[in-house]
Motif scaffolding. Sequence first.
Motif, PDB file in Angstrom:
ATOM      1  N   THR A 103       0.833  -1.208   0.000  1.00 35.94           N
ATOM      2  CA  THR A 103       0.000   0.000   0.000  1.00 35.94           C
ATOM      3  C   THR A 103       0.866   1.257   0.000  1.00 35.94           C
ATOM      4  O   THR A 103       0.665   2.184  -0.791  1.00 35.94           O
ATOM      5  CB  THR A 103      -0.934   0.001   1.217  1.00 35.94           C
ATOM      6  N   LEU A 104       1.845   1.286   0.895  1.00 37.35           N
ATOM      7  CA  LEU A 104       2.729   2.444   0.959  1.00 37.35           C
ATOM      8  C   LEU A 104       3.613   2.558  -0.277  1.00 37.35           C
ATOM      9  O   LEU A 104       3.877   3.652  -0.777  1.00 37.35           O
ATOM     10  CB  LEU A 104       3.599   2.365   2.215  1.00 37.35           C
ATOM     11  N   ALA A 105       4.100   1.397  -0.764  1.00 35.44           N
ATOM     12  CA  ALA A 105       4.971   1.409  -1.938  1.00 35.44           C
ATOM     13  C   ALA A 105       4.242   1.974  -3.160  1.00 35.44           C
ATOM     14  O   ALA A 105       4.850   2.652  -3.990  1.00 35.44           O
ATOM     15  CB  ALA A 105       5.481   0.005  -2.237  1.00 35.44           C
ATOM     16  N   LEU A 415       8.739   2.798  10.913  1.00 36.54           N
ATOM     17  CA  LEU A 415       9.880   3.171  10.085  1.00 36.54           C
ATOM     18  C   LEU A 415      10.383   1.984   9.281  1.00 36.54           C
ATOM     19  O   LEU A 415      10.741   2.123   8.102  1.00 36.54           O
ATOM     20  CB  LEU A 415      10.995   3.733  10.960  1.00 36.54           C
ATOM     21  N   MET A 416      10.405   0.810   9.876  1.00 37.93           N
ATOM     22  CA  MET A 416      10.844  -0.388   9.156  1.00 37.93           C
ATOM     23  C   MET A 416       9.917  -0.690   7.990  1.00 37.93           C
ATOM     24  O   MET A 416      10.358  -1.036   6.891  1.00 37.93           O
ATOM     25  CB  MET A 416      10.908  -1.576  10.117  1.00 37.93           C
ATOM     26  N   LEU A 417       8.615  -0.535   8.214  1.00 31.14           N
ATOM     27  CA  LEU A 417       7.664  -0.735   7.118  1.00 31.14           C
ATOM     28  C   LEU A 417       7.882   0.293   6.009  1.00 31.14           C
ATOM     29  O   LEU A 417       7.823  -0.041   4.814  1.00 31.14           O
ATOM     30  CB  LEU A 417       6.236  -0.642   7.648  1.00 31.14           C
ATOM     31  N   SER A 418       8.132   1.553   6.402  1.00 31.84           N
ATOM     32  CA  SER A 418       8.344   2.592   5.399  1.00 31.84           C
ATOM     33  C   SER A 418       9.615   2.359   4.602  1.00 31.84           C
ATOM     34  O   SER A 418       9.654   2.588   3.388  1.00 31.84           O
ATOM     35  CB  SER A 418       8.408   3.965   6.075  1.00 31.84           C
ATOM     36  N   MET A 457      16.506  10.083  -5.604  1.00 30.35           N
ATOM     37  CA  MET A 457      16.759   9.163  -4.493  1.00 30.35           C
ATOM     38  C   MET A 457      16.647   9.886  -3.145  1.00 30.35           C
ATOM     39  O   MET A 457      16.134   9.327  -2.172  1.00 30.35           O
ATOM     40  CB  MET A 457      18.146   8.543  -4.640  1.00 30.35           C
ATOM     41  N   VAL A 458      17.123  11.116  -3.080  1.00 28.75           N
ATOM     42  CA  VAL A 458      16.956  11.903  -1.858  1.00 28.75           C
ATOM     43  C   VAL A 458      15.470  12.127  -1.576  1.00 28.75           C
ATOM     44  O   VAL A 458      15.012  12.061  -0.421  1.00 28.75           O
ATOM     45  CB  VAL A 458      17.700  13.248  -1.975  1.00 28.75           C
ATOM     46  N   PHE A 459      14.709  12.365  -2.621  1.00 34.67           N
ATOM     47  CA  PHE A 459      13.261  12.527  -2.476  1.00 34.67           C
ATOM     48  C   PHE A 459      12.638  11.248  -1.919  1.00 34.67           C
ATOM     49  O   PHE A 459      11.738  11.311  -1.075  1.00 34.67           O
ATOM     50  CB  PHE A 459      12.649  12.877  -3.837  1.00 34.67           C
ATOM     51  N   VAL A 460      13.099  10.083  -2.377  1.00 37.43           N
ATOM     52  CA  VAL A 460      12.572   8.807  -1.877  1.00 37.43           C
ATOM     53  C   VAL A 460      12.850   8.672  -0.384  1.00 37.43           C
ATOM     54  O   VAL A 460      11.977   8.248   0.388  1.00 37.43           O
ATOM     55  CB  VAL A 460      13.180   7.626  -2.654  1.00 37.43           C
ATOM     56  N   ILE A 461      14.060   9.047   0.033  1.00 41.15           N
ATOM     57  CA  ILE A 461      14.394   8.973   1.459  1.00 41.15           C
ATOM     58  C   ILE A 461      13.476   9.894   2.263  1.00 41.15           C
ATOM     59  O   ILE A 461      12.943   9.515   3.316  1.00 41.15           O
ATOM     60  CB  ILE A 461      15.868   9.350   1.673  1.00 41.15           C
ATOM     61  N   PHE A 462      13.267  11.096   1.754  1.00 45.37           N
ATOM     62  CA  PHE A 462      12.377  12.037   2.434  1.00 45.37           C
ATOM     63  C   PHE A 462      10.959  11.474   2.515  1.00 45.37           C
ATOM     64  O   PHE A 462      10.312  11.536   3.572  1.00 45.37           O
ATOM     65  CB  PHE A 462      12.381  13.372   1.695  1.00 45.37           C
ATOM     66  N   MET A 463      10.458  10.918   1.416  1.00 46.71           N
ATOM     67  CA  MET A 463       9.113  10.358   1.412  1.00 46.71           C
ATOM     68  C   MET A 463       9.010   9.163   2.354  1.00 46.71           C
ATOM     69  O   MET A 463       7.973   8.944   2.983  1.00 46.71           O
ATOM     70  CB  MET A 463       8.717   9.941  -0.008  1.00 46.71           C
ATOM     71  N   THR A 464      10.084   8.379   2.463  1.00 47.84           N
ATOM     72  CA  THR A 464      10.070   7.233   3.356  1.00 47.84           C
ATOM     73  C   THR A 464       9.904   7.677   4.802  1.00 47.84           C
ATOM     74  O   THR A 464       9.074   7.143   5.550  1.00 47.84           O
ATOM     75  CB  THR A 464      11.374   6.422   3.192  1.00 47.84           C
ATOM     76  N   VAL A 465      10.681   8.662   5.204  1.00 47.59           N
ATOM     77  CA  VAL A 465      10.575   9.167   6.577  1.00 47.59           C
ATOM     78  C   VAL A 465       9.216   9.831   6.801  1.00 47.59           C
ATOM     79  O   VAL A 465       8.579   9.639   7.847  1.00 47.59           O
ATOM     80  CB  VAL A 465      11.721  10.160   6.860  1.00 47.59           C
TER      81      VAL A 465
END
Length: 891
Positions: A103-105, A415-418, A457-465
């Motif tokens: 769902t998150l992915a 966080l692990m799920l994200s 990739m930086v955007f992906v890290i930001f979106m993950t957090v």
Amino acid sequence: MRIVQSLLRRLRSFLEKDSSNVDLSEELQFHLEHQVEATISRGMSPEEAKAAARAEFGSIAEATETSYEARGVALLDDFVQDIRYGLRTLIKHRSFTLVTILTLALGIGACTAIFSVVNAVLIRSLPYGEAGKLVYLFTPNPQLSLPAEVFGPSYADYYDLKKQSHSFSEMTLFGQGTYNLAAGDRLERVSAATVDADFFATLQSTPELGRVISPSDEPPGNNRVVVISHTLWQNMLGGRSDILGSTLRLDGTSYQIVGVMPPDFGYPHKSDLAYGNGRIDTTQLWMPSALTPQQRADREASNGYAIARLKPNVTLREAQTEMSTIMARLNLLHTPEMRGWGAYIKPFRDSAVGPVRPLMWLLMGAVGVVLLIACGNAANLLLARAATRTHELGVRATLGARRGRLLRQMLTESLMLSVAAGFVGIGLAYCFLHVLLKLDPGDIPRMLDATLDIRVMVFVIFMTVLTSVLFGILPSLAATRINLAEFLKSGGMRGIMGDRRRVRNVLAIAQVALVVVLLTGAGLLLRSYVKILSLQTGFAASTVTVNVQLNPQYENAQKRRDFFEQLLDKVRLVHGVQAAGVVDYLPLSNSESLTFFDVLGYANQKNQLVETWRVTPDYLSAMQIPLLEGRGFNDEDGPGHAPVALVNEAFAKKYLVGSNAVGHKLRMSSQDPWTTIVGVVGDVRSRSLEAAVPPQMYTPFWQRDFGDNLMGMSAFIAVRSSLPQDAVVSEVRSVVRSLDPNLAIANVHAMGALETAAAARRRFQTTLLTIFSGIAMVLAIVGVYGMLAYSVRQRTGEIGIRMALGSSRAGAMRLVLQEGLRLLGIGLLVGLAAALACTRLLSGFLYDVPALDPLTFLMVPALLFAATFIACLIPGYRAASIDPINALRHE
């Protein structure tokens, strides 16, 4: 007391200077101040107080440092323990973990794909040095009802601007064209730019090989040199290492290759030029413009675009002021009837990406809503998961675990799920981006350069957090509110405080509201797109068109006429060809010819603008443009005969209202003879599908003898035939080769393809918003279904008691349906209110559809109601199937 305070300030300054490498906490500083004050009060001298404080400082700092180190190690150990425990928990409950990650992915992947396009189009630097300093120079004329970007400076005005201005470090003037390129046995049409020696310096672009155009190449006669693109070098010239110094033939003339540009350089691109002036997707070669002294002194002629680079300390406003002052002086040098020219400076980036910036932010906002809905679903899943962990969390709280400790554990799992969703989202983003590039409408600058680069990739890290916080914080807070007394009293089955149902209901309502906003926007865009597709273009979509450009060897109008007449005669003899004609420009081809005219006998119709086409007699038949009044052209309409013209309905309604247009006379200038209107034809959508049809006029292709002028060097052959398109193109190519083997055909397409291309951007935005809305609706419906299914499971005992007391199975189902439809109703009301507020943001994207379109605002609730009702039926059926005995035994 003042003496004590003064000593304290001095001692603090002394300690800070002597111990600058030690970071004192507020508590430690307070302790030292208190110690010094107590020491002084006991009669110690300031020096003794300093020594005692220093000794005390050392021992306390050492103890504090040891305490901080121990605390840091403990925190690290706790974090590692949280990760291990969370990993075991997530692996144990695979279904929950997999559904949450997917769902998150889905949300992260969609956001990342759209951001990669936004990054390529709006954020990433243009492939020119200091592109922010580049500007376009225009000389608009308020007396002419046309956008400012239509008018570039005349040759003489440009060179005077270049001499007199002090705001620009470089300035260049360039034009566009196409040439027949012969390389070995290959013959192709290539796009070219005619540039001066300052062109590459203005863009701060250097060649990959060789050199660029130099001042010595500019004089006529010295201009037989050319700089080629990397793509042309590799694809047509074989990528030879000895390419410099070799020659190629353009329109039968030899040019020496002096340089090769890098792979990312192809300016001017069509998408970079303002007002859609560009006719060339990307430039393949550059050659000197070679203007004669007479052309440089011509103050009326303009056939190019001017760009300049601002000096480092010059602002756009300062440059605009200076250029306006200079143009005010130069305007007086024009003839009285051609005055009124002004100055307009437009940033290069605004011309390139300004028209698509609203679309990029619209898509980013839409995909952001999808991510929010995905986070809402994940939060609901976590709340449902927290219900099964009541016993676990209660036991840990009973054994002494504080709420902060439990909260940290829950957030660590989020966080692990994200993080897992982020990795999966990158893979989905790659797939989504591939689909996006397939949907490229062709007029979004540098969209094809979109990649998953470092910034993405930086955007992906930001979106993950961000997602870990968005979907994890509410469930974590709700799950860690433990009432130990209630927990122990209930035997470890209850005790989580707070109304989790209320939180889940709020999340479900928010999801429905967001979906309403997205669906409303998609519905309005879809209605606009359908309206556009239903428009009548005025020509046949099946007509095949081919462009032929003659070489300079056809130096006079008679040779050009002979060639095209022979070409048409041979094409008409091809089996299956029903009609064939020639035109200088095609509708919807991003090209147009505008002419001023006066109407005889109408004093108020002077210096009016009309869109003009030069056509041969059979062109209207080939395009199936209907003749409404009068007659069409025939072979007698040519040089030596009275000039004639055809006008469209829009012309007759605007300029000749209330009278028959046939027989009226008009002329383009006071030196031209009067032209008689002999017929009225149907309107043709020419500039775009969405723009109103302008006044149009057709004149016979060979009516005027242009002598050695280049008019007629390039033309489109329009063929109406029963043959397939490929067969028609093959026949036309064979005929052209038979007449002149040095000519190539280009711009091959059916008119329906131009119609499709004209609607490409609207189709792109409508398709994406519809897809995002569909994904959001599925996620929201699944969220409502999950919430109701969870509610039925939690209320099993209650439903069993109701049924044991006489409630029917239909009543149990009605109970669930009422809960689901109540949430839907609230979500619809909130969503419709939000949609009403947001529709004004979409007004610029709509065509012939009001922002408050009643049909859209009725269809969206109806669609959501039907989908939600179906989603409610399954939990309702489960509620109706509950066995009261088993439910009471379970309770």
